[in-house]
Design an enzyme around this catalytic site. Structure first.
Site, PDB file in Angstrom:
ATOM      1  N   GLY A 232       0.843  -1.198   0.000  1.00 31.82           N
ATOM      2  CA  GLY A 232       0.000   0.000   0.000  1.00 31.82           C
ATOM      3  C   GLY A 232       0.875   1.243   0.000  1.00 31.82           C
ATOM      4  O   GLY A 232       2.047   1.207  -0.412  1.00 31.82           O
ATOM      5  N   SER A 233       0.309   2.328   0.491  1.00 25.74           N
ATOM      6  CA  SER A 233       1.011   3.603   0.418  1.00 25.74           C
ATOM      7  C   SER A 233       2.160   3.671   1.432  1.00 25.74           C
ATOM      8  O   SER A 233       2.155   2.984   2.458  1.00 25.74           O
ATOM      9  CB  SER A 233       0.019   4.732   0.686  1.00 25.74           C
ATOM     10  OG  SER A 233      -0.585   4.529   1.947  1.00 25.74           O
ATOM     11  N   VAL A 236       1.071   4.713   5.120  1.00 23.02           N
ATOM     12  CA  VAL A 236       0.559   3.632   5.978  1.00 23.02           C
ATOM     13  C   VAL A 236       1.692   2.641   6.276  1.00 23.02           C
ATOM     14  O   VAL A 236       1.803   2.126   7.396  1.00 23.02           O
ATOM     15  CB  VAL A 236      -0.652   2.926   5.308  1.00 23.02           C
ATOM     16  CG1 VAL A 236      -1.112   1.758   6.156  1.00 23.02           C
ATOM     17  CG2 VAL A 236      -1.800   3.914   5.110  1.00 23.02           C
ATOM     18  N   GLY A 237       2.545   2.408   5.300  1.00 25.64           N
ATOM     19  CA  GLY A 237       3.694   1.509   5.509  1.00 25.64           C
ATOM     20  C   GLY A 237       4.555   1.960   6.682  1.00 25.64           C
ATOM     21  O   GLY A 237       5.018   1.143   7.486  1.00 25.64           O
ATOM     22  N   GLU A 254       5.617  -3.426   0.836  1.00 22.13           N
ATOM     23  CA  GLU A 254       5.703  -3.095  -0.593  1.00 22.13           C
ATOM     24  C   GLU A 254       4.932  -1.801  -0.782  1.00 22.13           C
ATOM     25  O   GLU A 254       3.701  -1.802  -0.725  1.00 22.13           O
ATOM     26  CB  GLU A 254       5.106  -4.228  -1.444  1.00 22.13           C
ATOM     27  CG  GLU A 254       5.801  -5.576  -1.274  1.00 22.13           C
ATOM     28  CD  GLU A 254       7.224  -5.592  -1.792  1.00 22.13           C
ATOM     29  OE1 GLU A 254       7.621  -4.646  -2.499  1.00 22.13           O
ATOM     30  OE2 GLU A 254       7.953  -6.537  -1.471  1.00 22.13           O
TER      31      GLU A 254
END
Ligand code: NAD
Length: 479
Positions: A232-233, A236-237, A254
């Site tokens: 995801g973005s 958020v990572g 990722e």
């Protein structure tokens, strides 16, 4: 067994049962083409996440003892059922997230490959023997599944990510709790139906739909989650990375990208231009490995801009079921605003729109910018739309330096006949992946896929996931 798809009100799949959200609430999922209501899905709560983790934990001791033959058979059966339900999966990819048919087919075929490749992993969960300095001591390692794997997937390639990560986790003996994007719950519910029909034991795969920003923490910080794989973005990572670091939960991340393509003066534009178009316009640029920065050596620059613009202006924007359509709607109002803001900011600061820039409904025309400078948001930030910037360079060295001037490091490409420069680029670009004379958009089930910096940590793919989602245990026997 079926979720209530005929009512288009989706449920969670927990411990082998379809269940409503514990709060009985649902949320609307919109078709991004026209924002019409596509379906409703269970609005998961923290309690739902805890039920799913408890189910996965309870299933693990039995599931990890299943034989490679059983898991291989179940996984191959998933592929068979996917083929039987192909039309349904394609419809979902088109209507739930706005995939044009050609992207839906690409994703479907890739998904099949992911599952079949995962089936090949079941027999490869193995250790080694070691010589020992101690007389009579037999020394070995065994590889064991970790336990409960949390799989968190994005909206843009929900089938590819689900098939790869869920199948790899199950192949090596883990149980799974899956939190899909709130914009792609139906695709994942269809996948859960297929997993159930394929014969996987109750609790081995569990699905909770809902909003990641509300219930994601309940999953990633749960003490019974042994591994987190997040796609995801980058924002958020970062949050997930901090939670995992605190709890010492191993993870792979990722994340986003701003992938560069360098085109040297000896490149063949007949070959480069179609690949450049594919790199940024496939699924309207909503691809983590899409290329949004093109660095072109001065002798080819004008010709490349002209030819790229010509191809861009003809990229298909018709019916999503027309096989010639390439441009998808942008997924949400929030994301549309982001794409519009990036273009408007660039224009306000002096960039030129060579082609595109306008919207047709929720679709942004393929857009090429020149004159982009560092103070423009589009220069460095991920746009996630069909927008690319083209920059002139005076040498290969300048191209490499500019390509490396990014916090992201996911995919990259260079077009040249000069093998020395091509390999120098591949070895010195700060990206996890590099394609020489190929598009930045490329993925296969068994390759190490992933990036560096803001693009993430760790790699995925059959071999990489086998290593990441299992642990080595050293055992000795005194004979
Ligand atoms: P997103 O970060 O908004 O959401 C991704 C997932 O995270 C969703 O399932 C969401 O529910 C969940 N989530 C949200 N907040 C959470 C939290 N606090 N804790 C746990 N989970 C949470 O991303 P998106 O808009 O769905 O996808 C687009 C992004 O994904 C882009 O940045 C793109 O580059 C990236 N992406 C990366 C890859 C890759 O392999 N590197 C592949 C596809 C997409």
């Amino acid at each position: 067994m079926n979720a209530k798809t005929e009512l288009k009100t989706l449920q969670h799949w927990i411990a082998g049962n379809w269940v409503d959200a514990s709060g009985a609430e649902t949320f609307d999922v919109l078709n991004p083409l026209d924002d019409s209501l596509y379906c409703r899905a269970a609005k998961g709560t923290g309690a739902d996440v805890r039920s799913a983790v408890a189910a996965a934990r309870a299933a693990f001791p039995t599931y990890k003892e299943t034989t490679p033959t059983e898991r291989e058979r179940w996984l191959l059966r998933i592929a068979e059922i996917m083929e039987a339900r192909k039309a349904e999966l394609l419809d979902c990819l088109i209507d739930e997230i706005g995939s044009p048919m050609q992207k839906a087919l690409f994703e479907f075929n890739k998904g099949l490959t992911m599952v079949r490749a995962a089936a090949g992993l079941c027999r490869n969960v193995r250790g080694e023997t070691f010589p020992s300095d101690v007389p009579g001591k037999f020394s070995m390692s065994i590889r064991a599944p970790l336990g409960v794997v949390a799989v968190i997937t994005p909206f843009n390639v929900p089938l590819i990510k689900t098939t790869r990560l869920v199948a790899n986790a199950l192949a090596v003996g883990n149980t799974v709790v899956h939190l899909p994007s709130e914009m792609a719950p139906h695709l994942t519910v269809l996948f859960a139906e297929i997993v159930a029909e394929a014969g996987f034991p109750a609790g081995s795969y569990n699905l909770v739909t809902g909003f990641g920003h509300e219930i994601g923490n309940d999953l990633t910080s749960h003490k019974d989650v042994d591994f987190v794989t997040f796609t995801g973005s980058s924002v958020v990572g970062q949050l997930i990375s901090e939670i995992c670091a605190k709890n010492k939960t191993p993870n792979t991340l990722e994340l986003g990208g701003k992938s560069p393509t360098v085109i040297l003066a000896d490149a063949d534009l007949d070959k480069v231009v179609p690949l450049a178009a594919r790199s940024i316009f496939m699924f309207a640029g909503q691809a983590c490995i899409g290329s949004s920065r093109f660095y072109v050596e001065r002798p080819l620059y004008d010709s490349f801009v002209k030819r790229f613009a010509m191809v861009a202006s003809k990229v298909g924007m018709g019916d999503l079921r027309d096989p010639n359509t390439v441009i998808a709607p942008i997924i949400s109002e929030r994301q549309r605003k982001r794409v519009k803001d990036h273009i408007a900011d660039a224009v306000a600061k002096g960039a030129t729109i060579v082609t595109g820039g306008q919207w047709e409904g929720n679709r942004c025309q393929p857009t090429l910018l020149t004159g982009v400078t560092e103070d423009m948001t589009v220069c460095k930030s991920e746009t996630f739309g069909p927008v690319a910037s083209i920059y002139p360079i005076d040498s290969y060295e300048e191209g490499l330096a500019k390509a490396n001037d990014s916090e992201y490091g996911l995919s990259s490409a260079i077009f040249t006949k000069d093998i020395d420069k091509a390999f120098h680029f591949a070895r010195n670009i700060g990206a996890g992946m590099c394609h020489i004379n190929g598009a930045t958009i490329h993925d296969e089930a068994h390759v190490p896929f992933g990036g560096n910096g803001e693009s993430g940590v760790g790699r995925e793919g059959t071999d990489a996931d086998l290593e990441a989602m299992t642990e080595l245990k050293w055992i000795t026997v005194q004979l």
